[in-house]
Design a protein around this motif. Structure first.
Motif, PDB file in Angstrom:
ATOM      1  N   GLY A   1       0.803  -1.219   0.000  1.00 25.62           N
ATOM      2  CA  GLY A   1       0.000   0.000   0.000  1.00 25.62           C
ATOM      3  C   GLY A   1       0.833   1.265   0.000  1.00 25.62           C
ATOM      4  O   GLY A   1       0.329   2.344   0.278  1.00 25.62           O
ATOM      5  N   LYS A   2       2.120   1.131  -0.309  1.00 28.33           N
ATOM      6  CA  LYS A   2       2.990   2.307  -0.392  1.00 28.33           C
ATOM      7  C   LYS A   2       4.002   2.098  -1.513  1.00 28.33           C
ATOM      8  O   LYS A   2       4.293   0.964  -1.897  1.00 28.33           O
ATOM      9  CB  LYS A   2       3.685   2.580   0.939  1.00 28.33           C
ATOM     10  CG  LYS A   2       4.551   1.452   1.424  1.00 28.33           C
ATOM     11  CD  LYS A   2       5.130   1.787   2.786  1.00 28.33           C
ATOM     12  CE  LYS A   2       6.020   0.643   3.247  1.00 28.33           C
ATOM     13  NZ  LYS A   2       6.615   0.907   4.544  1.00 28.33           N
ATOM     14  N   PRO A   3       4.539   3.198  -2.046  1.00 28.78           N
ATOM     15  CA  PRO A   3       5.514   3.074  -3.137  1.00 28.78           C
ATOM     16  C   PRO A   3       6.792   2.370  -2.677  1.00 28.78           C
ATOM     17  O   PRO A   3       7.215   2.515  -1.530  1.00 28.78           O
ATOM     18  CB  PRO A   3       5.820   4.521  -3.518  1.00 28.78           C
ATOM     19  CG  PRO A   3       4.702   5.331  -2.964  1.00 28.78           C
ATOM     20  CD  PRO A   3       4.219   4.588  -1.747  1.00 28.78           C
ATOM     21  N   LEU A   4       7.382   1.625  -3.592  1.00 25.73           N
ATOM     22  CA  LEU A   4       8.662   0.965  -3.332  1.00 25.73           C
ATOM     23  C   LEU A   4       9.793   1.944  -3.597  1.00 25.73           C
ATOM     24  O   LEU A   4       9.679   2.799  -4.473  1.00 25.73           O
ATOM     25  CB  LEU A   4       8.854  -0.217  -4.282  1.00 25.73           C
ATOM     26  CG  LEU A   4       7.756  -1.253  -4.378  1.00 25.73           C
ATOM     27  CD1 LEU A   4       8.103  -2.267  -5.443  1.00 25.73           C
ATOM     28  CD2 LEU A   4       7.573  -1.927  -3.039  1.00 25.73           C
ATOM     29  N   ASP A   5      10.894   1.784  -2.887  1.00 24.08           N
ATOM     30  CA  ASP A   5      12.106   2.527  -3.200  1.00 24.08           C
ATOM     31  C   ASP A   5      12.879   1.684  -4.206  1.00 24.08           C
ATOM     32  O   ASP A   5      13.401   0.617  -3.855  1.00 24.08           O
ATOM     33  CB  ASP A   5      12.937   2.769  -1.929  1.00 24.08           C
ATOM     34  CG  ASP A   5      12.278   3.768  -1.005  1.00 24.08           C
ATOM     35  OD1 ASP A   5      11.699   4.754  -1.515  1.00 24.08           O
ATOM     36  OD2 ASP A   5      12.336   3.566   0.221  1.00 24.08           O
ATOM     37  N   LEU A   6      12.911   2.135  -5.449  1.00 27.04           N
ATOM     38  CA  LEU A   6      13.548   1.367  -6.517  1.00 27.04           C
ATOM     39  C   LEU A   6      15.032   1.686  -6.611  1.00 27.04           C
ATOM     40  O   LEU A   6      15.448   2.835  -6.432  1.00 27.04           O
ATOM     41  CB  LEU A   6      12.867   1.667  -7.857  1.00 27.04           C
ATOM     42  CG  LEU A   6      11.394   1.263  -7.930  1.00 27.04           C
ATOM     43  CD1 LEU A   6      10.762   1.818  -9.198  1.00 27.04           C
ATOM     44  CD2 LEU A   6      11.245  -0.255  -7.879  1.00 27.04           C
ATOM     45  N   THR A   7      15.811   0.653  -6.908  1.00 22.99           N
ATOM     46  CA  THR A   7      17.250   0.776  -7.101  1.00 22.99           C
ATOM     47  C   THR A   7      17.602   0.093  -8.415  1.00 22.99           C
ATOM     48  O   THR A   7      16.750  -0.551  -9.040  1.00 22.99           O
ATOM     49  CB  THR A   7      18.020   0.072  -5.969  1.00 22.99           C
ATOM     50  OG1 THR A   7      17.718  -1.336  -6.026  1.00 22.99           O
ATOM     51  CG2 THR A   7      17.653   0.632  -4.598  1.00 22.99           C
ATOM     52  N   THR A   8      18.846   0.189  -8.797  1.00 23.06           N
ATOM     53  CA  THR A   8      19.301  -0.505 -10.000  1.00 23.06           C
ATOM     54  C   THR A   8      18.986  -1.993  -9.889  1.00 23.06           C
ATOM     55  O   THR A   8      18.555  -2.621 -10.860  1.00 23.06           O
ATOM     56  CB  THR A   8      20.818  -0.292 -10.207  1.00 23.06           C
ATOM     57  OG1 THR A   8      21.048   1.112 -10.356  1.00 23.06           O
ATOM     58  CG2 THR A   8      21.315  -1.010 -11.436  1.00 23.06           C
TER      59      THR A   8
ATOM     60  N   ALA B   1      22.013   6.366 -13.859  1.00 28.40           N
ATOM     61  CA  ALA B   1      21.995   5.604 -15.110  1.00 28.40           C
ATOM     62  C   ALA B   1      20.557   5.333 -15.562  1.00 28.40           C
ATOM     63  O   ALA B   1      20.244   5.462 -16.753  1.00 28.40           O
ATOM     64  CB  ALA B   1      22.760   4.293 -14.959  1.00 28.40           C
ATOM     65  N   ILE B   2      19.686   4.981 -14.617  1.00 27.02           N
ATOM     66  CA  ILE B   2      18.288   4.718 -14.982  1.00 27.02           C
ATOM     67  C   ILE B   2      17.598   6.021 -15.378  1.00 27.02           C
ATOM     68  O   ILE B   2      16.849   6.063 -16.362  1.00 27.02           O
ATOM     69  CB  ILE B   2      17.538   4.008 -13.843  1.00 27.02           C
ATOM     70  CG1 ILE B   2      18.152   2.615 -13.617  1.00 27.02           C
ATOM     71  CG2 ILE B   2      16.053   3.880 -14.164  1.00 27.02           C
ATOM     72  CD1 ILE B   2      17.624   1.885 -12.410  1.00 27.02           C
ATOM     73  N   ALA B   3      17.844   7.097 -14.640  1.00 26.89           N
ATOM     74  CA  ALA B   3      17.267   8.395 -14.991  1.00 26.89           C
ATOM     75  C   ALA B   3      17.720   8.794 -16.393  1.00 26.89           C
ATOM     76  O   ALA B   3      16.926   9.296 -17.195  1.00 26.89           O
ATOM     77  CB  ALA B   3      17.665   9.454 -13.968  1.00 26.89           C
TER      78      ALA B   3
ATOM     79  N   ASP C   1      14.623  -3.090 -12.859  1.00 24.31           N
ATOM     80  CA  ASP C   1      14.316  -3.885 -14.045  1.00 24.31           C
ATOM     81  C   ASP C   1      13.392  -5.056 -13.741  1.00 24.31           C
ATOM     82  O   ASP C   1      12.556  -5.416 -14.571  1.00 24.31           O
ATOM     83  CB  ASP C   1      15.604  -4.360 -14.733  1.00 24.31           C
ATOM     84  CG  ASP C   1      16.304  -3.218 -15.460  1.00 24.31           C
ATOM     85  OD1 ASP C   1      15.607  -2.299 -15.945  1.00 24.31           O
ATOM     86  OD2 ASP C   1      17.541  -3.247 -15.533  1.00 24.31           O
ATOM     87  N   ALA C   2      13.518  -5.640 -12.557  1.00 20.97           N
ATOM     88  CA  ALA C   2      12.615  -6.738 -12.194  1.00 20.97           C
ATOM     89  C   ALA C   2      11.172  -6.241 -12.170  1.00 20.97           C
ATOM     90  O   ALA C   2      10.281  -6.857 -12.759  1.00 20.97           O
ATOM     91  CB  ALA C   2      13.000  -7.328 -10.837  1.00 20.97           C
TER      92      ALA C   2
END
Length: 148
Positions: A41-48, A104-106, A52-53
């Motif tokens: 119910g909350k946003p995930l903190d995404l990393t490299t 890199a993702i940005a 991609d998963a």
């Protein structure tokens, strides 16, 4: 012969892939590998390591908030994005990507201004919106963008 429609849901804790019947998405469920809840119910903190998963391997659309800690409008939008997560899960995954930590993702997505939200389905961008938005507008935009 009847088949049960299901979705591949990426675990927010260990990124394991879990097959969940569509009819049971709202029931939450836990990861078959680590036992963590599949929906928080909350946003995930995404990393490299996790981006991609969630972006390409799962069946749920991924709404990403590209932000940075020094950005005033990003800090202003954070509570609205979190509120939208409570309305959009379990049919959509929401994640936040720190553009300073994950340059890199940005760069891959050509982020030029923040906050910027990008909606991805199976790794492909399907919609983009920049600027601060209230929760109800985020929810409406995201649902319209995925066609429902």
């Amino acid at each position: 012969m009847t088949t049960t429609e299901s979705r591949i849901v990426v675990c927010p804790s260990c990124t394991a892939l879990n097959r969940v019947p569509v009819a049971r998405l709202g029931a939450g469920g836990t990861c078959g590998k680590c036992g963590s809840p599949l929906f928080t119910g909350k946003p995930l903190d995404l990393t490299t390591a996790s981006f991609d998963a969630h972006a390409a391997k799962g069946d749920l659309p991924l709404l990403v908030d590209f932000w940075a800690s020094w950005c005033g409008p990003c800090r202003q939008m954070a509570p609205a994005f979190a509120a939208a997560a409570t309305q959009l899960e379990p049919h959509m995954r929401l994640g936040k990507l720190d553009t300073e930590a994950e340059q890199a993702i940005a760069g891959r997505y050509g982020i030029r201004s923040i906050p910027t939200m990008i909606l991805l389905r199976k790794g492909r961008e399907i919609a983009r919106q920049s600027g601060v938005m209230p929760p109800n507008v985020i929810v409406q935009w995201a649902r319209q963008s995925v066609g429902g």
